[in-house]
Design a protein around this motif. Structure first.
Motif, PDB file in Angstrom:
ATOM      1  N   TRP A  66     -22.503 -16.403   9.062  1.00 30.63           N
ATOM      2  CA  TRP A  66     -20.990 -16.071   9.440  1.00 30.63           C
ATOM      3  C   TRP A  66     -20.412 -17.105  10.534  1.00 30.63           C
ATOM      4  O   TRP A  66     -21.154 -17.140  11.541  1.00 30.63           O
ATOM      5  CB  TRP A  66     -20.823 -14.607   9.768  1.00 30.63           C
ATOM      6  CG  TRP A  66     -21.127 -13.636   8.594  1.00 30.63           C
ATOM      7  CD1 TRP A  66     -22.293 -13.334   7.638  1.00 30.63           C
ATOM      8  CD2 TRP A  66     -19.778 -12.958   8.103  1.00 30.63           C
ATOM      9  NE1 TRP A  66     -21.689 -12.373   7.029  1.00 30.63           N
ATOM     10  CE2 TRP A  66     -20.452 -12.069   6.862  1.00 30.63           C
ATOM     11  CE3 TRP A  66     -18.452 -12.989   8.080  1.00 30.63           C
ATOM     12  CZ2 TRP A  66     -19.564 -11.447   6.115  1.00 30.63           C
ATOM     13  CZ3 TRP A  66     -17.743 -12.099   7.256  1.00 30.63           C
ATOM     14  CH2 TRP A  66     -18.254 -11.404   6.368  1.00 30.63           C
TER      15      TRP A  66
ATOM     16  N   GLU B 197     -24.134  -6.002   4.345  1.00 38.20           N
ATOM     17  CA  GLU B 197     -24.740  -7.113   3.554  1.00 38.20           C
ATOM     18  C   GLU B 197     -26.154  -7.110   3.154  1.00 38.20           C
ATOM     19  O   GLU B 197     -26.426  -7.596   2.015  1.00 38.20           O
ATOM     20  CB  GLU B 197     -24.083  -8.618   4.287  1.00 38.20           C
ATOM     21  CG  GLU B 197     -24.118  -9.803   3.351  1.00 38.20           C
ATOM     22  CD  GLU B 197     -23.356 -10.936   4.105  1.00 38.20           C
ATOM     23  OE1 GLU B 197     -23.054 -11.787   3.348  1.00 38.20           O
ATOM     24  OE2 GLU B 197     -23.512 -10.987   5.343  1.00 38.20           O
TER      25      GLU B 197
ATOM     26  N   ASP C 291     -11.966 -18.358   2.469  1.00 37.51           N
ATOM     27  CA  ASP C 291     -13.360 -17.838   3.041  1.00 37.51           C
ATOM     28  C   ASP C 291     -13.226 -17.994   4.673  1.00 37.51           C
ATOM     29  O   ASP C 291     -13.803 -17.002   5.159  1.00 37.51           O
ATOM     30  CB  ASP C 291     -14.176 -18.688   2.520  1.00 37.51           C
ATOM     31  CG  ASP C 291     -14.007 -20.628   2.784  1.00 37.51           C
ATOM     32  OD1 ASP C 291     -12.664 -20.539   2.793  1.00 37.51           O
ATOM     33  OD2 ASP C 291     -14.906 -21.011   3.142  1.00 37.51           O
TER      34      ASP C 291
ATOM     35  N   ARG D  79     -16.409 -12.415   2.905  1.00 34.84           N
ATOM     36  CA  ARG D  79     -17.558 -12.723   2.075  1.00 34.84           C
ATOM     37  C   ARG D  79     -17.079 -12.077   0.877  1.00 34.84           C
ATOM     38  O   ARG D  79     -16.886 -10.583   0.896  1.00 34.84           O
ATOM     39  CB  ARG D  79     -18.692 -12.265   2.600  1.00 34.84           C
ATOM     40  CG  ARG D  79     -19.402 -13.054   3.567  1.00 34.84           C
ATOM     41  CD  ARG D  79     -20.082 -14.352   3.324  1.00 34.84           C
ATOM     42  NE  ARG D  79     -20.385 -15.318   4.334  1.00 34.84           N
ATOM     43  CZ  ARG D  79     -21.673 -15.207   4.937  1.00 34.84           C
ATOM     44  NH1 ARG D  79     -22.313 -14.519   4.656  1.00 34.84           N
ATOM     45  NH2 ARG D  79     -21.681 -16.210   5.908  1.00 34.84           N
TER      46      ARG D  79
END
Length: 387
Positions: free
Chosen positions: A44, A62, A87, A124
């Motif tokens: 990230w 996640e 994104d 995401r």
């Protein structure tokens, strides 16, 4: 204590050396939650810029997606978000003239200067057999505002609630924490097994002070009576919420693996499918009615961007454009097909390859079941026993 020392040893080494030093092989011996904590927010771009509460939640959520959905987890179609520049979004570079690297190369403005407060948003987006969209969004504003937004949208023909979570922090403290399995029934009722699971999880993790129902006005038409919405006043309240949110997310994902899509084969099924569509639409419309989100985005960008971003990514309702899905465990089959297309002129060869892959998959499921792997539920066990 032993695991803490291992994490410390791991973080002392550069990540590009982990495989060479054998750390990745050792990770298989650790509990999944610990592995997630070791990796943190991974790649990230906002890693290191968010509060540790947000990093913990992103890491565990996640990590749960990858652990519980395994090969079922796929990337959401890139043309619906990445190619639009969603994104990673920077209010100082809204047209992506810096190719998404502005957060590294472009310094933030001082207070009072043009462009202050700078807003950075990272997304995401995944999909799976059951979920058309699994969306995680992290937003960080220069003046201290931070937001974690999560929505797990089921496909329109799966009878399972919409899981939604929002965390908001300002001035270094969490000011809003809300999570709910939003009902997909006209009367906002949840299945009995969901009620029992939620109540048990709340009893296990939430202090009594967190169990009061304080649903915001804009959410009264979409949240269930068991929605948790708090402004944490003490560390134990925030810790309890975090544990509950992760546990509820994992329970929701595990239950989803047992489901099959509905088919309009009779009138009750057709009516239920129609109700599911109406409830998905209701959820998106009422989320869009929450002007707090749109105001933050409009200040940083403009109304045109805000409308597109919220209606096409955050709260889209488009039943005619459902996201395609294929069995991720067959990825090698598709890859081989692209590399050697002439083989598939022979249907017998195709079936032989498919059966071989199914046998390998069945053997793997059976081996993991006998080893006590809790992710091997009845559908996977039945598949293994049939091959």
């Amino acid at each position: 204590m032993e695991f803490a020392e291992r994490i410390e040893d791991l973080h002392e080494q550069p990540k590009h050396l982990w495989e060479r030093l054998g750390f990745l092989d050792k990770l298989r011996q650790y509990p999944p939650g610990l592995i997630a904590d070791m990796m943190g927010m991974g790649s990230w771009r906002l890693k290191g810029n968010v509060d540790e509460v947000f990093e913990f939640m992103v890491t565990r959520i996640e990590g749960s997606l990858r652990e519980l959905l395994e090969t079922d987890l796929a990337l959401y179609p890139v043309d619906k978000w990445k190619t639009k520049g969603w994104d990673f979004i920077d209010s100082l570079d809204p047209k992506r003239e810096w190719d998404g690297l502005s957060y590294v190369d472009m310094p933030s403005p001082l207070k009072g200067m043009e462009g202050y407060p700078r807003l950075l948003i990272e997304n995401r987006v995944y999909s799976s057999r059951v979920f058309r969209k699994l969306h995680l969004e992290v937003a960080v504003r220069q003046d201290g505002l931070q937001v974690l937004h999560m929505v797990f949208y089921p496909r329109y023909d799966f009878d399972i609630p919409i899981l939604a979570l929002d965390l908001v922090a300002a001035g270094g403290a969490v000011t809003l924490a809300i999570i709910d399995t939003c009902p997909v029934t006209s009367r906002l009722t949840l299945p009995q097994h969901y009620i029992e699971t939620i109540l048990e999880l709340q009893d296990n993790f939430l202090p009594d002070s967190c169990k009061e129902r304080k649903i915001p006005d804009w959410g009264k038409q979409i949240f269930s009576p068991l929605c948790v919405c708090i402004k944490p006043e003490a560390p134990e309240e925030l810790a309890g919420f975090m544990k509950y949110a992760v546990a509820l997310t994992r329970a929701h994902l595990m239950y989803s693996q047992l489901l099959q899509p509905l088919s309009p084969t009779d009138k009750p099924s057709a009516r239920r499918l129609s109700e599911l569509l109406a409830c998905h639409k209701r959820f998106c419309e009422h989320q869009l009615a929450n002007t707090k989100t749109s105001r933050v985005l409009e200040v940083a960008f403009d109304k045109e961007f805000t409308d597109a971003y919220m209606k096409e990514l955050m709260f889209d309702f488009s039943p005619k454009e459902d996201v395609p899905w294929f069995d991720g465990s067959l990825a090698k089959l598709y890859e081989y097909f692209e590399n050697t297309p002439e083989v598939w002129a022979d249907a017998g060869e195709f079936m032989k390859t498919r059966m071989k892959l199914d046998d390998q998959k069945a053997s793997d499921f059976l081996r993991r079941f006998l080893a006590g792997d809790p992710s091997i539920k009845l559908p996977r066990l039945s598949f293994a026993l049939q091959h």
